[in-house]
Design a protein around this motif. Structure first.
Motif, PDB file in Angstrom:
ATOM      1  N   UNK A   1       0.695  -1.065   0.216  1.00  0.00           N
ATOM      2  CA  UNK A   1      -0.068  -0.031   0.283  1.00  0.00           C
ATOM      3  C   UNK A   1       0.707   0.980  -0.362  1.00  0.00           C
ATOM      4  N   UNK A   2       2.074   1.184   0.274  1.00  0.00           N
ATOM      5  CA  UNK A   2       2.818   2.632   0.294  1.00  0.00           C
ATOM      6  C   UNK A   2       2.968   3.351  -0.700  1.00  0.00           C
ATOM      7  N   UNK A   3       2.840   4.311  -1.333  1.00  0.00           N
ATOM      8  CA  UNK A   3       2.668   5.289  -2.028  1.00  0.00           C
ATOM      9  C   UNK A   3       1.825   4.756  -3.278  1.00  0.00           C
ATOM     10  N   UNK A   4       0.891   3.792  -3.314  1.00  0.00           N
ATOM     11  CA  UNK A   4       0.202   3.143  -4.321  1.00  0.00           C
ATOM     12  C   UNK A   4      -0.236   4.297  -4.842  1.00  0.00           C
ATOM     13  N   UNK A   5      -0.569   4.193  -6.261  1.00  0.00           N
ATOM     14  CA  UNK A   5      -0.542   4.733  -7.244  1.00  0.00           C
ATOM     15  C   UNK A   5      -2.079   5.211  -7.180  1.00  0.00           C
ATOM     16  N   UNK A   6      -3.002   4.204  -7.105  1.00  0.00           N
ATOM     17  CA  UNK A   6      -4.352   4.600  -6.008  1.00  0.00           C
ATOM     18  C   UNK A   6      -4.926   4.648  -5.410  1.00  0.00           C
ATOM     19  N   UNK A   7      -4.257   4.859  -4.659  1.00  0.00           N
ATOM     20  CA  UNK A   7      -4.627   5.939  -2.560  1.00  0.00           C
ATOM     21  C   UNK A   7      -5.232   7.098  -3.165  1.00  0.00           C
ATOM     22  N   UNK A   8      -6.948   6.452  -2.500  1.00  0.00           N
ATOM     23  CA  UNK A   8      -7.676   8.111  -2.155  1.00  0.00           C
ATOM     24  C   UNK A   8      -6.728   9.561  -1.434  1.00  0.00           C
ATOM     25  N   UNK A   9      -7.374  10.455  -1.819  1.00  0.00           N
ATOM     26  CA  UNK A   9      -5.984  11.322  -1.217  1.00  0.00           C
ATOM     27  C   UNK A   9      -7.285  11.522   0.226  1.00  0.00           C
ATOM     28  N   UNK A  10      -6.491  11.962   1.037  1.00  0.00           N
ATOM     29  CA  UNK A  10      -7.318  12.134   2.856  1.00  0.00           C
ATOM     30  C   UNK A  10      -7.450  12.958   2.214  1.00  0.00           C
ATOM     31  N   UNK A  11      -8.446  13.307   3.803  1.00  0.00           N
ATOM     32  CA  UNK A  11     -10.082  14.637   3.516  1.00  0.00           C
ATOM     33  C   UNK A  11      -9.488  15.435   4.813  1.00  0.00           C
ATOM     34  N   UNK A  12      -9.216  16.956   4.897  1.00  0.00           N
ATOM     35  CA  UNK A  12      -9.497  17.520   6.659  1.00  0.00           C
ATOM     36  C   UNK A  12     -10.160  18.610   6.222  1.00  0.00           C
ATOM     37  N   UNK A  13     -10.958  17.710   7.659  1.00  0.00           N
ATOM     38  CA  UNK A  13     -12.447  17.678   8.307  1.00  0.00           C
ATOM     39  C   UNK A  13     -12.343  19.361   9.348  1.00  0.00           C
ATOM     40  N   UNK A  14     -13.289  19.846   9.620  1.00  0.00           N
ATOM     41  CA  UNK A  14     -13.495  21.085  10.463  1.00  0.00           C
ATOM     42  C   UNK A  14     -14.085  20.119  11.630  1.00  0.00           C
ATOM     43  N   UNK A  15     -14.045  21.230  12.651  1.00  0.00           N
ATOM     44  CA  UNK A  15     -14.009  21.375  13.799  1.00  0.00           C
ATOM     45  C   UNK A  15     -15.418  20.491  14.115  1.00  0.00           C
ATOM     46  N   UNK A  16     -16.509  21.228  13.539  1.00  0.00           N
ATOM     47  CA  UNK A  16     -18.160  19.767  14.341  1.00  0.00           C
ATOM     48  C   UNK A  16     -18.195  18.664  13.457  1.00  0.00           C
ATOM     49  N   UNK A  17     -17.976  17.860  14.136  1.00  0.00           N
ATOM     50  CA  UNK A  17     -18.215  16.203  13.644  1.00  0.00           C
ATOM     51  C   UNK A  17     -19.231  15.700  12.660  1.00  0.00           C
ATOM     52  N   UNK A  18     -20.507  16.734  12.990  1.00  0.00           N
ATOM     53  CA  UNK A  18     -22.146  16.380  12.232  1.00  0.00           C
ATOM     54  C   UNK A  18     -21.400  16.998  10.925  1.00  0.00           C
ATOM     55  N   UNK A  19     -20.766  17.967  10.963  1.00  0.00           N
ATOM     56  CA  UNK A  19     -20.854  18.469   9.204  1.00  0.00           C
ATOM     57  C   UNK A  19     -19.528  17.682   8.308  1.00  0.00           C
TER      58      UNK A  19
END
Length: 366
Positions: A178-196
């Motif tokens: 899995x390391x540096x796999x070209x198909x890996x999705x990009x991580x998400x930056x999430x806001x402070x409000x968990x429901x959002x």
């Protein structure tokens, strides 16, 4: 861990303090000498140690008495006390899991020693900031979100922000490279409000993850099938034994990926009667007796040994496999569509801890 982490070095022994609306005051012992921090908490009356390594003070009214005692124990054991500017990660993780579609669980993990954090690197399937942070920054704890069906996500506090969070994918069940796999999705930056954040994960991140996983499975099966076709087309009798061994080896490696691809494809595409017969036959081929047919439920569970394969099974795959590939290409998940998110009312604020007559180091806000 890379030398780049030296710029973000934490104390050798540290107790990170965070308030929790459900638990009270959470103390997390971390550092290369985390045992010193753990001992300081164990000798401080009022804290209870949990299995995941965190200590909890449930009675916040006792803080005026407990905190000076903790400060004294910390000095004795050469431990730095740090007040986190955030509430406890577990609160955010559990609220996020509650608002995701389906049934999700959240489990907090403590990477008290830096080596434990390094163990995560081969388990991540991410092309964004989560992989970067876990490899080059000191991340003392995180939370694993799981849907119970093979999808696992790692949630951490954003190391460059006092309010944001990062979410990335754990390794897919049938893969171990899995390391540096070209198909890996990009991580998400999430806001402070968990429901959002849950809305963002449900409408953007999870669809992107599903599409990436489908593409990776399809590419792996197509590559294996193409090699089998090449071997069959070669027709060299002098290398028949060698090619037979290579073919069965390729099929053994291809089979778990093809089984998962078949399951995903059949849930997305309605095949006609004739095609259904072939797909049923493939299901039996790809899920031989002795296997459950279900994907490995967690990246933390060792993969099952590859089942042996015969030349007859290779021949059956060469006959029926192209139909699976045809339907799998049709079953590609649609690309996620980004758009404005509806405004959500912010949740109630976390329980504030009463003031105590003890000085602790505070994590800087960035």
């Amino acid at each position: 861990m890379s030398d780049r982490t030296q710029a973000h070095r934490r104390p050798d022994a540290e107790i990170i303090l965070a308030t929790s609306a459900s638990a009270g005051l959470v103390a997390i012992p971390v550092g290369e000498q985390y045992r010193w921090a753990d001992t300081a908490l164990l000798v401080t009356e009022g804290f209870q140690r949990h299995k995941n390594g965190v200590h909890v003070l449930r009675d916040l009214k006792a803080m005026p008495e407990v905190m000076p005692a903790l400060a004294h124990a910390a000095r004795q054991h050469r431990v730095v006390l740090t007040a986190s500017p955030r509430s406890y990660l577990g609160d955010y993780a559990h609220e996020l899991a509650t608002h995701l579609p389906g049934t999700w669980t959240a489990k907090v993990e403590v990477y008290a020693h830096p080596v434990w954090q390094e163990d995560w690197i081969p388990l991540l399937w991410d092309s964004g900031e989560v992989a970067e942070a876990m490899e080059h920054r000191r991340i003392p704890y995180g939370a694993v979100l799981s849907d119970g069906a093979g999808t696992e996500l790692l949630l951490i506090e954003h190391p460059g922000s006092a309010r944001a969070y990062l979410l990335g994918a754990c390794a897919a069940s049938t893969f171990d490279d899995n390391y540096q796999n070209p198909y890996a999705p990009k991580s998400a930056t999430l806001p402070a409000f968990a429901r959002l954040a849950a809305l963002q994960v449900a409408t953007e991140y999870l669809p992107a993850y599903e599409r990436a996983l489908h593409e990776r499975l399809l590419a792996a099966v197509e590559a294996g099938h193409a090699r089998l076709e090449e071997i069959r087309a070669s027709g060299r009798s002098d290398l028949a034994r060698h090619y037979a061994e290579e073919s069965t080896t390729i099929f053994r490696r291809l089979r778990p990926h093809a089984a998962e691809l078949l399951a995903r494809t059949r849930s997305a595409v309605v095949a006609g009667p004739e095609d259904s017969v072939v797909l049923d036959r493939l299901h039996g081929l790809l899920n031989p007796a002795g296997t459950t047919g279900a994907p490995r439920p967690s990246v933390f569970i060792p993969p099952r040994p590859l089942m042996p394969a015969s030349a007859d099974e290779v021949g059956q795959w060469l006959a029926d496999g192209p139909l699976l590939l045809k339907h799998a290409r049709t079953a590609r998940p649609s690309a996620p569509v980004s758009g404005p998110r509806p405004a959500l009312a912010p949740p109630s604020r976390s329980l504030a801890a009463p003031a105590a007559s003890v000085t602790v180091r505070r994590l800087p806000r960035t």
